[in-house]
Design a protein around this motif. Structure first.
Motif, mmCIF file in Angstrom:
data_model
loop_
_atom_site.group_PDB
_atom_site.id
_atom_site.type_symbol
_atom_site.label_atom_id
_atom_site.label_comp_id
_atom_site.label_asym_id
_atom_site.label_seq_id
_atom_site.Cartn_x
_atom_site.Cartn_y
_atom_site.Cartn_z
ATOM 1 N N HIS A 1 0.946 -1.230 0.143
ATOM 2 C CA HIS A 1 0.099 0.088 -0.170
ATOM 3 C C HIS A 1 0.770 1.402 0.089
ATOM 4 O O HIS A 1 0.279 2.100 -0.323
ATOM 5 N N ALA A 2 2.095 1.195 0.386
ATOM 6 C CA ALA A 2 3.078 2.325 0.536
ATOM 7 C C ALA A 2 3.040 3.139 -0.604
ATOM 8 O O ALA A 2 2.869 4.468 -0.537
ATOM 9 N N PRO A 3 3.328 2.676 -1.918
ATOM 10 C CA PRO A 3 3.433 3.642 -3.101
ATOM 11 C C PRO A 3 2.099 4.520 -3.453
ATOM 12 O O PRO A 3 2.187 5.649 -3.582
ATOM 13 N N LEU A 4 1.093 3.669 -3.284
ATOM 14 C CA LEU A 4 -0.133 4.356 -3.372
ATOM 15 C C LEU A 4 -0.572 5.541 -2.358
ATOM 16 O O LEU A 4 -0.789 6.577 -2.414
ATOM 17 N N ARG A 5 -0.382 5.158 -1.028
ATOM 18 C CA ARG A 5 -0.465 5.910 0.054
ATOM 19 C C ARG A 5 0.351 7.094 0.002
ATOM 20 O O ARG A 5 0.073 8.333 0.425
ATOM 21 N N VAL A 6 1.666 7.020 -0.289
ATOM 22 C CA VAL A 6 2.716 8.018 -0.253
ATOM 23 C C VAL A 6 2.391 8.896 -1.349
ATOM 24 O O VAL A 6 2.361 10.201 -1.080
ATOM 25 N N SER A 7 2.239 8.484 -2.444
ATOM 26 C CA SER A 7 2.004 9.525 -3.663
ATOM 27 C C SER A 7 0.729 10.276 -3.556
ATOM 28 O O SER A 7 0.808 11.580 -3.717
ATOM 29 N N ILE A 8 -0.276 9.599 -2.924
ATOM 30 C CA ILE A 8 -1.593 10.516 -2.963
ATOM 31 C C ILE A 8 -1.439 11.101 -1.630
ATOM 32 O O ILE A 8 -2.010 12.298 -1.792
ATOM 33 N N GLY A 9 -0.916 10.660 -0.426
ATOM 34 C CA GLY A 9 -0.825 11.766 0.735
ATOM 35 C C GLY A 9 -0.121 12.541 0.597
ATOM 36 O O GLY A 9 -0.414 13.818 1.000
ATOM 37 N N ALA A 10 1.093 12.604 -0.327
ATOM 38 C CA ALA A 10 1.733 13.872 -0.406
ATOM 39 C C ALA A 10 1.172 14.948 -1.370
ATOM 40 O O ALA A 10 1.240 15.926 -1.132
ATOM 41 N N PHE A 11 0.301 14.393 -2.544
ATOM 42 C CA PHE A 11 -0.258 15.255 -3.200
ATOM 43 C C PHE A 11 -1.444 15.935 -2.205
ATOM 44 O O PHE A 11 -1.799 17.341 -2.574
ATOM 45 N N PHE A 12 -2.272 15.183 -1.690
ATOM 46 C CA PHE A 12 -3.313 15.903 -0.731
ATOM 47 C C PHE A 12 -2.578 16.852 0.218
ATOM 48 O O PHE A 12 -3.199 17.958 0.434
ATOM 49 N N LEU A 13 -1.461 16.605 0.785
ATOM 50 C CA LEU A 13 -1.005 17.163 1.962
ATOM 51 C C LEU A 13 -0.599 18.526 1.103
ATOM 52 O O LEU A 13 -0.684 19.605 1.669
ATOM 53 N N ASN A 14 0.070 18.348 0.199
ATOM 54 C CA ASN A 14 0.716 19.880 -0.512
ATOM 55 C C ASN A 14 -0.752 20.526 -1.009
ATOM 56 O O ASN A 14 -0.641 21.641 -0.933
ATOM 57 N N SER A 15 -1.834 20.021 -1.490
ATOM 58 C CA SER A 15 -2.860 20.674 -2.116
ATOM 59 C C SER A 15 -3.492 21.256 -0.902
ATOM 60 O O SER A 15 -4.046 22.338 -0.839
ATOM 61 N N GLY A 16 -3.835 20.691 0.450
ATOM 62 C CA GLY A 16 -4.034 21.237 1.491
ATOM 63 C C GLY A 16 -3.470 22.615 2.033
ATOM 64 O O GLY A 16 -4.014 23.600 2.370
#
Length: 139
Positions: free
Chosen positions: A5-20
């Motif tokens: 799950h790590a690649p999916l969670r890290v890539s999407i998590g970083a995107f969301f964190l940056n967007s927020g």
């Protein structure tokens, strides 16, 4: 969190964190435009003023991004959050005039930026379903 799950969670998590984080200082016309578009899809959001809506959206994206990046946050729960957020964006896409071709799900040029967010729903449901099937197999 499973290693797979790590690649999916890290890539999407970083995107969301940056967007927020980039929306933290959203004010004025930009906040009003974002709020107006959201109200078109979810009329109940009219109860919030534009500045409050922008702050809530920013905080929601930061929280979801941080949860996705936190290894001990259950994939099932972050998957539910991701799928729900993506479903909200899909509702925005489906209800906003001019984003789809007439009587079709196919996006117009203006609709592509929102239509592509269907991947958030898919990624969230993948995390949820994998968590459910993994639990069942472990028993």
């Amino acid at each position: 969190m499973k290693l797979t799950h790590a690649p999916l969670r890290v890539s999407i998590g970083a995107f969301f964190l940056n967007s927020g984080l980039s929306k933290r200082s959203l004010e004025g016309e930009a906040a009003e435009a974002m709020h107006g578009m959201a109200v078109g899809a979810v009329p109940q959001l009219r109860q919030l003023d534009a500045a409050r809506f922008a702050k809530l959206l920013s905080r929601s994206e930061i929280a979801l991004g941080a949860a996705l990046l936190t290894p001990f946050a259950p994939s099932f729960l972050v998957g539910l959050g991701l799928a729900a957020f993506g479903a909200g964006l899909m509702q925005l896409y489906l209800k906003t005039p001019g984003l789809r071709e007439p009587r079709s799900l196919k996006p117009t040029q203006a609709g592509i930026p929102l239509a592509k967010d269907v991947w958030l729903v898919g990624a969230g449901l993948t995390l949820v379903l994998d968590s459910l099937t993994h639990r069942r197999l472990s028993r």
